[in-house]
Design a protein around this motif. Structure first.
Motif, PDB file in Angstrom:
ATOM      1  N   LYS A  30      -7.932  33.453  21.380  1.00 38.10           N
ATOM      2  CA  LYS A  30      -8.618  34.229  20.594  1.00 38.10           C
ATOM      3  C   LYS A  30      -9.785  33.498  20.280  1.00 38.10           C
ATOM      4  CE  LYS A  30      -8.251  35.932  15.755  1.00 38.10           C
ATOM      5  NZ  LYS A  30      -7.806  35.770  14.427  1.00 38.10           N
ATOM      6  N   ARG A  31     -10.944  34.330  20.228  1.00 38.16           N
ATOM      7  CA  ARG A  31     -12.268  33.987  20.055  1.00 38.16           C
ATOM      8  C   ARG A  31     -12.282  33.299  18.534  1.00 38.16           C
ATOM      9  NH1 ARG A  31     -17.216  36.031  17.991  1.00 38.16           N
ATOM     10  NH2 ARG A  31     -18.886  34.803  19.095  1.00 38.16           N
ATOM     11  N   THR A  32     -12.868  32.010  18.580  1.00 39.25           N
ATOM     12  CA  THR A  32     -12.936  31.501  17.321  1.00 39.25           C
ATOM     13  C   THR A  32     -14.080  30.526  17.309  1.00 39.25           C
ATOM     14  OG1 THR A  32     -11.782  29.303  18.079  1.00 39.25           O
ATOM     15  CG2 THR A  32     -10.417  31.228  16.929  1.00 39.25           C
ATOM     16  N   PRO A  33     -14.863  30.820  16.089  1.00 42.40           N
ATOM     17  CA  PRO A  33     -16.273  30.020  16.116  1.00 42.40           C
ATOM     18  C   PRO A  33     -16.196  28.619  15.940  1.00 42.40           C
ATOM     19  CG  PRO A  33     -15.906  31.531  14.178  1.00 42.40           C
ATOM     20  CD  PRO A  33     -14.909  31.720  15.254  1.00 42.40           C
ATOM     21  N   PRO A  34     -16.948  27.771  16.181  1.00 39.34           N
ATOM     22  CA  PRO A  34     -16.748  26.389  15.838  1.00 39.34           C
ATOM     23  C   PRO A  34     -16.726  26.160  14.193  1.00 39.34           C
ATOM     24  CG  PRO A  34     -18.896  26.601  16.662  1.00 39.34           C
ATOM     25  CD  PRO A  34     -18.341  27.722  16.944  1.00 39.34           C
ATOM     26  N   LYS A  35     -15.754  25.101  13.832  1.00 36.28           N
ATOM     27  CA  LYS A  35     -15.566  24.790  12.482  1.00 36.28           C
ATOM     28  C   LYS A  35     -16.951  24.380  11.707  1.00 36.28           C
ATOM     29  CE  LYS A  35     -11.078  25.347  12.254  1.00 36.28           C
ATOM     30  NZ  LYS A  35     -10.889  27.054  12.537  1.00 36.28           N
ATOM     31  N   SER A  36     -17.656  23.556  12.327  1.00 40.28           N
ATOM     32  CA  SER A  36     -18.906  22.889  11.790  1.00 40.28           C
ATOM     33  C   SER A  36     -20.037  22.827  12.938  1.00 40.28           C
ATOM     34  CB  SER A  36     -18.849  21.415  11.224  1.00 40.28           C
ATOM     35  OG  SER A  36     -18.222  20.682  12.357  1.00 40.28           O
ATOM     36  N   VAL A  37     -21.298  23.287  12.406  1.00 36.93           N
ATOM     37  CA  VAL A  37     -22.280  23.327  13.488  1.00 36.93           C
ATOM     38  C   VAL A  37     -23.446  22.563  12.763  1.00 36.93           C
ATOM     39  CG1 VAL A  37     -23.870  24.658  14.589  1.00 36.93           C
ATOM     40  CG2 VAL A  37     -21.608  25.355  14.533  1.00 36.93           C
ATOM     41  N   ASP A  38     -24.033  21.720  13.490  1.00 33.05           N
ATOM     42  CA  ASP A  38     -25.095  20.813  12.836  1.00 33.05           C
ATOM     43  C   ASP A  38     -26.286  21.563  12.855  1.00 33.05           C
ATOM     44  OD1 ASP A  38     -26.833  18.831  11.826  1.00 33.05           O
ATOM     45  OD2 ASP A  38     -26.987  17.724  13.737  1.00 33.05           O
ATOM     46  N   HIS A  39     -27.091  22.105  11.797  1.00 31.78           N
ATOM     47  CA  HIS A  39     -28.186  22.832  12.099  1.00 31.78           C
ATOM     48  C   HIS A  39     -29.578  22.101  11.684  1.00 31.78           C
ATOM     49  CE1 HIS A  39     -26.268  26.749  12.830  1.00 31.78           C
ATOM     50  NE2 HIS A  39     -25.380  26.527  11.672  1.00 31.78           N
TER      51      HIS A  39
END
Length: 138
Positions: free
Chosen positions: A22-31
Motif C-alpha cells: 500500500k502507498r504510505t507517505p513517510p512518517k517524518s520529513v525534515d523540512h
C-alpha cells in the motif's frame, strides 16, 4: 460489426506496472532549509537582502554605480513618491540610459558586414521545401 471492437469491450485492462504494498507517505520529513549539495559555499545566506545583493540574473542585479541593489533603491523611491505600482516601472525609461548599441555590439544581423547576412532562398529551394523534396525528383 467489427470483431476487434467487440473483443476489446469484453477484455479488461490490466496495468503493466505492479506496485508492491500500500502507498504510505513517510512518517517524518525534515523540512528545514539546507544548502544545495552542489552549492559552492555549502551554506545558506543570512538573509534575503544579503542574497539579493550578490545575485545575478542576466548580469548583476545592481545599479550602474554598484552602491545599492535595484530593488531597495526602487522600493525607496516608490515608497517616498505617490507611485502605487511599486518598483517595476518606478523609473522613467530615459533614466535607464541610451538604447544605442555600444562599439562592437549589433542588434540585428543585417547591421553586420554583408558576409554575415542571411542568404536569400532561391525559388528552387522554396519549391523543394514546399513539396517535401518531391519536386527535386519529378
Amino acid at each position: 460489426m467489427r470483431p476487434s471492437l467487440m473483443l476489446r469491450a469484453t477484455q479488461h485492462r490490466v496495468p503493466l506496472i505492479k506496485f508492491l504494498g500500500k502507498r504510505t507517505p513517510p512518517k517524518s520529513v525534515d523540512h528545514t532549509p539546507h544548502a544545495h549539495p552542489a552549492s559552492p559555499t555549502h551554506s545558506l545566506p543570512d538573509s534575503f537582502v544579503q542574497y539579493r545583493s550578490k545575485a545575478q540574473q542576466h548580469g548583476p542585479l545592481r545599479r550602474d554605480n554598484g552602491n545599492a541593489p535595484i530593488s531597495s533603491t526602487s522600493f525607496a523611491a516608490a515608497s517616498s513618491s505617490s507611485m502605487t505600482y511599486g518598483a517595476i516601472g518606478g523609473a522613467p525609461g530615459g533614466s535607464l540610459g541610451s538604447v544605442q548599441p555600444k562599439d562592437g555590439e549589433y542588434f540585428d544581423r543585417n547591421d553586420l558586414p554583408k558576409r554575415f547576412w542571411r542568404t536569400q532562398w532561391s525559388e528552387e529551394e522554396i519549391e523543394a521545401v514546399s513539396s517535401g523534396g518531391a519536386s527535386m525528383f519529378a
